[in-house]
Design an enzyme around this catalytic site. Structure first.
Site, mmCIF file in Angstrom:
data_model
loop_
_atom_site.group_PDB
_atom_site.id
_atom_site.type_symbol
_atom_site.label_atom_id
_atom_site.label_comp_id
_atom_site.label_asym_id
_atom_site.label_seq_id
_atom_site.Cartn_x
_atom_site.Cartn_y
_atom_site.Cartn_z
ATOM 1 N N ASP A 31 -3.107 5.416 6.926
ATOM 2 C CA ASP A 31 -3.651 6.306 7.850
ATOM 3 C C ASP A 31 -4.545 5.965 8.820
ATOM 4 O O ASP A 31 -4.298 5.649 9.815
ATOM 5 C CB ASP A 31 -3.783 7.691 7.134
ATOM 6 C CG ASP A 31 -4.841 7.690 6.082
ATOM 7 O OD1 ASP A 31 -5.555 6.546 5.840
ATOM 8 O OD2 ASP A 31 -5.044 8.287 5.061
ATOM 9 N N ARG B 179 0.072 12.000 -9.367
ATOM 10 C CA ARG B 179 0.565 10.623 -9.052
ATOM 11 C C ARG B 179 2.049 10.439 -9.539
ATOM 12 O O ARG B 179 2.984 9.872 -9.083
ATOM 13 C CB ARG B 179 -0.185 9.568 -9.684
ATOM 14 C CG ARG B 179 -1.576 9.340 -8.750
ATOM 15 C CD ARG B 179 -2.192 8.092 -9.490
ATOM 16 N NE ARG B 179 -3.688 8.229 -9.094
ATOM 17 C CZ ARG B 179 -4.215 7.768 -7.678
ATOM 18 N NH1 ARG B 179 -3.281 7.300 -6.894
ATOM 19 N NH2 ARG B 179 -5.278 7.755 -7.546
ATOM 20 N N PHE C 156 -1.750 16.526 4.062
ATOM 21 C CA PHE C 156 -2.306 15.643 3.018
ATOM 22 C C PHE C 156 -1.198 15.560 1.854
ATOM 23 O O PHE C 156 -0.722 16.715 1.331
ATOM 24 C CB PHE C 156 -3.427 16.623 2.359
ATOM 25 C CG PHE C 156 -4.023 15.824 0.987
ATOM 26 C CD1 PHE C 156 -5.209 14.822 1.273
ATOM 27 C CD2 PHE C 156 -3.914 16.220 -0.400
ATOM 28 C CE1 PHE C 156 -5.572 14.211 0.332
ATOM 29 C CE2 PHE C 156 -4.375 15.380 -1.294
ATOM 30 C CZ PHE C 156 -5.189 14.470 -1.205
ATOM 31 N N GLU D 267 0.904 -1.163 -0.246
ATOM 32 C CA GLU D 267 0.066 0.103 0.013
ATOM 33 C C GLU D 267 1.003 1.223 0.049
ATOM 34 O O GLU D 267 2.113 1.291 0.550
ATOM 35 C CB GLU D 267 -0.830 -0.097 1.215
ATOM 36 C CG GLU D 267 -1.865 1.143 1.375
ATOM 37 C CD GLU D 267 -3.023 1.192 0.449
ATOM 38 O OE1 GLU D 267 -2.645 1.479 -1.020
ATOM 39 O OE2 GLU D 267 -4.138 1.165 0.693
ATOM 40 N N ASP D 268 0.310 2.429 -0.636
ATOM 41 C CA ASP D 268 1.241 3.726 -0.427
ATOM 42 C C ASP D 268 1.189 4.163 0.701
ATOM 43 O O ASP D 268 1.980 4.714 1.286
ATOM 44 C CB ASP D 268 0.559 4.570 -1.543
ATOM 45 C CG ASP D 268 -0.980 4.870 -1.436
ATOM 46 O OD1 ASP D 268 -1.562 4.419 -0.587
ATOM 47 O OD2 ASP D 268 -1.360 5.578 -2.167
#
Length: 176
Positions: free
Chosen positions: A103, A166, A153, A99-100
């Site tokens: 959170d 991206r 963010f 996963e990137d």
């Protein structure tokens, strides 16, 4: 719409690649002589998984699923949308979810629970490039993570804002 001028670099391309190399070394030690199934959570983790896989020295099978929890806002919705979660037979396989970012933890928990409910894996671990512990709402932590981040963010290196950015080679945050 934000522009690249609205971003401040948090992690450079070189910092990201060094973190990935360290992760690759750890995974190589843990799975030496074993096959490994990588489950990439699209779209955000594709760049990370591609670069991570270049460091892995065992036979690797790459699978891709698509989940969503962000929509077009700056924060996680807390609801996981399984866009495409078709997987091959993972019974008795070593599985590493890639996963990137983790959170709130909702997506990670959803996916771990889904795999545990549908398969009897040999092992199941979770690898995230970024760990945003400060936002965790669910009791789950990655087995491997590259970089810890605070409550910003983030965009770049797979992370997007409304589908864009991206492709940036670094990870930045929006200066709001």
């Amino acid at each position: 719409m934000i522009t690249e001028n609205d971003l401040k670099i948090l992690f450079s391309k070189e910092q990201i690649q060094e973190a990935i190399k360290v992760l690759g070394d750890r995974i190589n030690k843990d799975y030496a002589g074993e096959e490994l199934f990588l489950i990439c959570v699209l779209k955000g983790a594709v760049m990370f998984m591609t670069d991570l896989s270049k460091h892995l020295k065992m036979p690797v099978d790459m699978e891709f699923i698509r989940l969503s929890s962000y929509g077009s806002g700056f924060t996680s919705s807390g609801k996981v949308n399984a866009v495409d979660i078709s997987l091959p037979d993972l019974n008795e396989k070593n599985v590493l979810i890639v996963e990137d970012i983790i959170d709130t933890g909702h997506t990670a928990k959803f996916l771990v629970d889904f795999i545990n409910h549908n398969f009897k894996t040999k092992s199941l671990k979770f690898c995230s490039l970024l760990d945003k512990k400060i936002k965790r709402e669910v009791d789950i932590d990655p087995d491997y993570y590259g970089l810890e981040v605070d409550d910003k963010f983030l965009v770049g290196y797979g992370l997007d804002y409304d589908g864009f950015y991206r492709n940036l080679p670094y990870i930045g945050y929006i200066k709001i």
